[in-house]
Design an enzyme around this catalytic site. Structure first.
Site, PDB file in Angstrom:
ATOM      1  N   ARG A  96       0.862  -1.187   0.000  1.00 43.07           N
ATOM      2  CA  ARG A  96       0.000   0.000   0.000  1.00 43.07           C
ATOM      3  C   ARG A  96       0.896   1.234   0.000  1.00 43.07           C
ATOM      4  NH1 ARG A  96      -2.592   3.105   4.708  1.00 43.07           N
ATOM      5  NH2 ARG A  96      -3.871   4.565   3.532  1.00 43.07           N
ATOM      6  N   HIS A 140      -2.778  10.982   0.782  1.00 49.67           N
ATOM      7  CA  HIS A 140      -2.233  10.789   2.135  1.00 49.67           C
ATOM      8  C   HIS A 140      -1.639  12.136   2.555  1.00 49.67           C
ATOM      9  CE1 HIS A 140      -0.849   7.414   5.022  1.00 49.67           C
ATOM     10  NE2 HIS A 140      -0.545   8.555   5.613  1.00 49.67           N
ATOM     11  N   GLU A 186      -7.233   8.509   6.380  1.00 46.34           N
ATOM     12  CA  GLU A 186      -7.554   9.109   7.675  1.00 46.34           C
ATOM     13  C   GLU A 186      -8.149  10.504   7.544  1.00 46.34           C
ATOM     14  OE1 GLU A 186      -4.432   8.847  10.575  1.00 46.34           O
ATOM     15  OE2 GLU A 186      -4.437   6.664  10.522  1.00 46.34           O
ATOM     16  N   ASN A 314      -7.307   1.848   9.664  1.00 45.19           N
ATOM     17  CA  ASN A 314      -6.003   1.997  10.321  1.00 45.19           C
ATOM     18  C   ASN A 314      -6.246   1.804  11.810  1.00 45.19           C
ATOM     19  OD1 ASN A 314      -5.227   2.783   7.773  1.00 45.19           O
ATOM     20  ND2 ASN A 314      -4.595   4.853   8.341  1.00 45.19           N
ATOM     21  N   TYR A 316      -4.719   1.662  15.613  1.00 41.54           N
ATOM     22  CA  TYR A 316      -3.617   1.919  16.546  1.00 41.54           C
ATOM     23  C   TYR A 316      -4.128   1.889  17.988  1.00 41.54           C
ATOM     24  CZ  TYR A 316      -0.725   3.324  12.535  1.00 41.54           C
ATOM     25  OH  TYR A 316      -0.016   3.342  11.363  1.00 41.54           O
ATOM     26  N   GLU A 375      -3.467  -0.034   8.081  1.00 41.68           N
ATOM     27  CA  GLU A 375      -2.268   0.306   8.857  1.00 41.68           C
ATOM     28  C   GLU A 375      -2.372  -0.288  10.246  1.00 41.68           C
ATOM     29  OE1 GLU A 375      -1.092   4.438   9.274  1.00 41.68           O
ATOM     30  OE2 GLU A 375      -1.567   4.838   7.168  1.00 41.68           O
TER      31      GLU A 375
HETATM   32  C1  BGC Z   1      -0.796   7.720   9.376  1.00 39.99           C
HETATM   33  C2  BGC Z   1       0.652   7.480   9.043  1.00 39.99           C
HETATM   34  C3  BGC Z   1       1.501   7.671  10.296  1.00 39.99           C
HETATM   35  C4  BGC Z   1       1.076   6.638  11.304  1.00 39.99           C
HETATM   36  C5  BGC Z   1       1.856   6.687  12.610  1.00 39.99           C
HETATM   37  C6  BGC Z   1      -1.242   7.151  10.696  1.00 39.99           C
HETATM   38  O1  BGC Z   1      -1.993   8.125  11.340  1.00 39.99           O
HETATM   39  O2  BGC Z   1      -1.635   7.340   8.335  1.00 39.99           O
HETATM   40  O3  BGC Z   1       1.012   8.350   8.018  1.00 39.99           O
HETATM   41  O4  BGC Z   1       2.856   7.605  10.037  1.00 39.99           O
HETATM   42  O5  BGC Z   1      -0.289   6.812  11.639  1.00 39.99           O
HETATM   43  O6  BGC Z   1       1.668   7.892  13.259  1.00 39.99           O
END
Ligand code: BGC
Length: 469
Positions: A96, A140, A186, A314, A316, A375
């Site tokens: 990607r 992006h 995002e 994504n 996290y 991600e």
């Molecule tokens: C983004 C990336 C970023 C990653 C870590 C995401 O919010 O898409 O570009 O590097 O998180 O912060």
């Protein structure tokens, strides 16, 4: 004497401990890595590229913590063949990447720059020659600076329209080889950090009404691009967003908390996934905005909710929810206690369960049949040990836990088709410059040399087994 093997079998019998359970993924599960244009390409003046808002922002004193910028980044623009070899060494089946709009249209609109698209033609051809499927993100965050100057960027719907024209141009030329396009990466971060907090380009701190209007224009840009991609893509072209949905997980997995987390998912993503999937802003969301609500037409809502083929997520950090004891919304946020751990980046609080709940909520709330994790990853301190190896066992711990939760989801039938690890290699981490390293390949930013970290071996092993290693 017993052989080592039979003594092991005996001791297994003696203890009754079973063989390790294989946490396997469905056949054909797509393993990949991800990067984005401004974070890796460098070569900002090459072959007619125009400036982007990130060039301008990164060169603004005080914007980037280590005073760096993406001028050279990892030099992926010139080293892409080497980087494809790194992917191949992992056994990855997909990549990607994002396309830099100002390479293709240096002024954002008007005359295209064929040399800009040539880079992506070369990249896609090299990927295909190596059996790696290209997944292209159209935006992006590197908006052509000319559009910021001319229209005020996403404060104007002219930018949403320009985005669709650019999407049409790219799709017409790449969709013979690229079958999957993500519209915008995002939406929520580009709105919030770029236009609310001023921490990302273009560094604006708009009042609430302006911020809500930007959010609407970004969602509209997504919808217009979906339509443009449908109109200009070859047969079999698929499209969807890549969103970092607010990750609502039940603090304790009771039916009441799970329900609270579902309601929270729908409400807290109202301006993004909810409107894209439902074609309306929830009443309560508009009521809360009051006079600051965005201005929009019924047609805008139809465009924003144009049918998509998949949702990219994504994943996290988590937010923990419990059923509300004291409000009508039906959910309460359980705030992070000061003792909650974090990874190297202080914002990155691990919550592996997000990898189970986010795709599950999305599939259930909106009957989504195809999901990609676009991600997931972490930064780490990445100090080489005496033997020169980077033993990034914290990153491995993080990845193993998230992947275990992803396997939990797929084994229950949540339709996740693939996973893109962020990131293939260390890169320009936005306002953190080069201080936060997210790669499974280490990059020496002086020499641009790439070296695998231990996590690259972990990921290679996971891909080879199609199971959590
Ligand atoms: C983004 C990336 C970023 C990653 C870590 C995401 O919010 O898409 O570009 O590097 O998180 O912060």
């Amino acid at each position: 004497m017993l052989s080592a093997r039979s003594s092991m079998a005996q001791s297994d019998q003696a203890t009754g401990i079973q063989n390790q359970k294989v946490l396997g993924f469905p056949n054909g599960f797509l393993w990949g890595t991800a990067t984005s244009s401004y974070q890796v390409e460098g070569a900002v003046n090459a072959d007619g590229r125009g400036p982007s808002i990130w060039d301008r922002f990164a060169h603004t004193p005080g914007a980037i913590s280590d005073r760096s910028n993406g001028d050279t980044a990892t030099d992926h623009y010139r080293r892409y063949k080497e980087d494809i070899r790194l992917m191949k060494a992992l056994g990855a089946k997909a990549y990607r990447f994002s396309i830099a709009w100002p390479r293709v249209f240096p002024q954002g609109v008007g005359s295209p720059n064929p040399k800009g698209l040539d880079f992506y033609n070369r990249l896609v051809d090299e990927l295909s020659a190596n059996g790696i499927e290209p997944f292209a993100t159209l935006y992006h965050w590197d908006l052509p600076q000319a559009l910021q100057d001319r229209f005020g960027g996403w404060t104007s719907r002219d930018t949403s329209k320009a985005f669709a024209d650019y999407a049409a141009h790219v799709t017409a030329r790449l969709s013979d080889r690229v079958k999957h396009f993500f519209t915008i990466n995002e939406c929520s971060r580009l709105v919030h950090l770029g236009h609310g907090l001023g921490a990302d380009a273009p560094g604006l701190k708009l009042p609430q009404s302006g911020l809500n209007q930007v959010r609407h224009h970004v969602a509209l840009g997504h919808g217009l691009a979906v339509q443009a991609i449908r109109a200009h893509g070859r047969a079999g072209t698929r499209v969807g967003p890549a969103e970092n949905a607010v990750s609502c997980i039940p603090a304790i997995e009771t039916p009441a908390n799970i329900h609270a987390a579902e309601i929270a998912t729908r409400e807290l993503n109202a301006g993004y996934l909810t409107v894209m999937m439902e074609g309306k802003y929830p009443e309560a969301h508009l009521a809360r905005a009051g006079n600051n609500a965005p201005k929009f037409t019924a047609d805008d809502l139809r465009v924003i909710s144009s049918p998509i083929d998949f949702v990219g997520l994504n994943v996290y950090t988590p937010d923990h929810y419990v059923v509300a004891a004291d409000n009508e919304r039906g959910f309460s946020l359980a705030p992070f206690p000061a003792s909650f751990p974090h990874m190297k980046a202080s914002w990155l609080r691990p919550g592996p369960e997000a990898m189970y709940w986010v795709p599950r909520h999305v599939a259930k709330l909106w009957n989504v049949k195809s999901i990609y994790i676009t991600e997931n990853g972490t930064s780490a301190s990445d100090q080489p040990a005496a033997d020169g190896t980077i033993y990034d066992v914290d990153r491995i711990m993080y990845l193993r836990n998230y992947l275990t939760q992803l396997q939990r989801a797929t084994s229950e039938g949540v339709p996740v088709l693939g996973y893109f690890l962020w990131s293939l290699m260390d890169n320009f981490e936005w306002s953190d410059g080069y201080e936060q390293r997210f790669g499974i390949y280490h990059v020496d930013f002086d020499t641009k040399r790439r070296t695998p970290k231990l996590s690259a071996s972990f990921y290679r092993e996971t891909i080879a087994r199609n199971a959590v290693a």
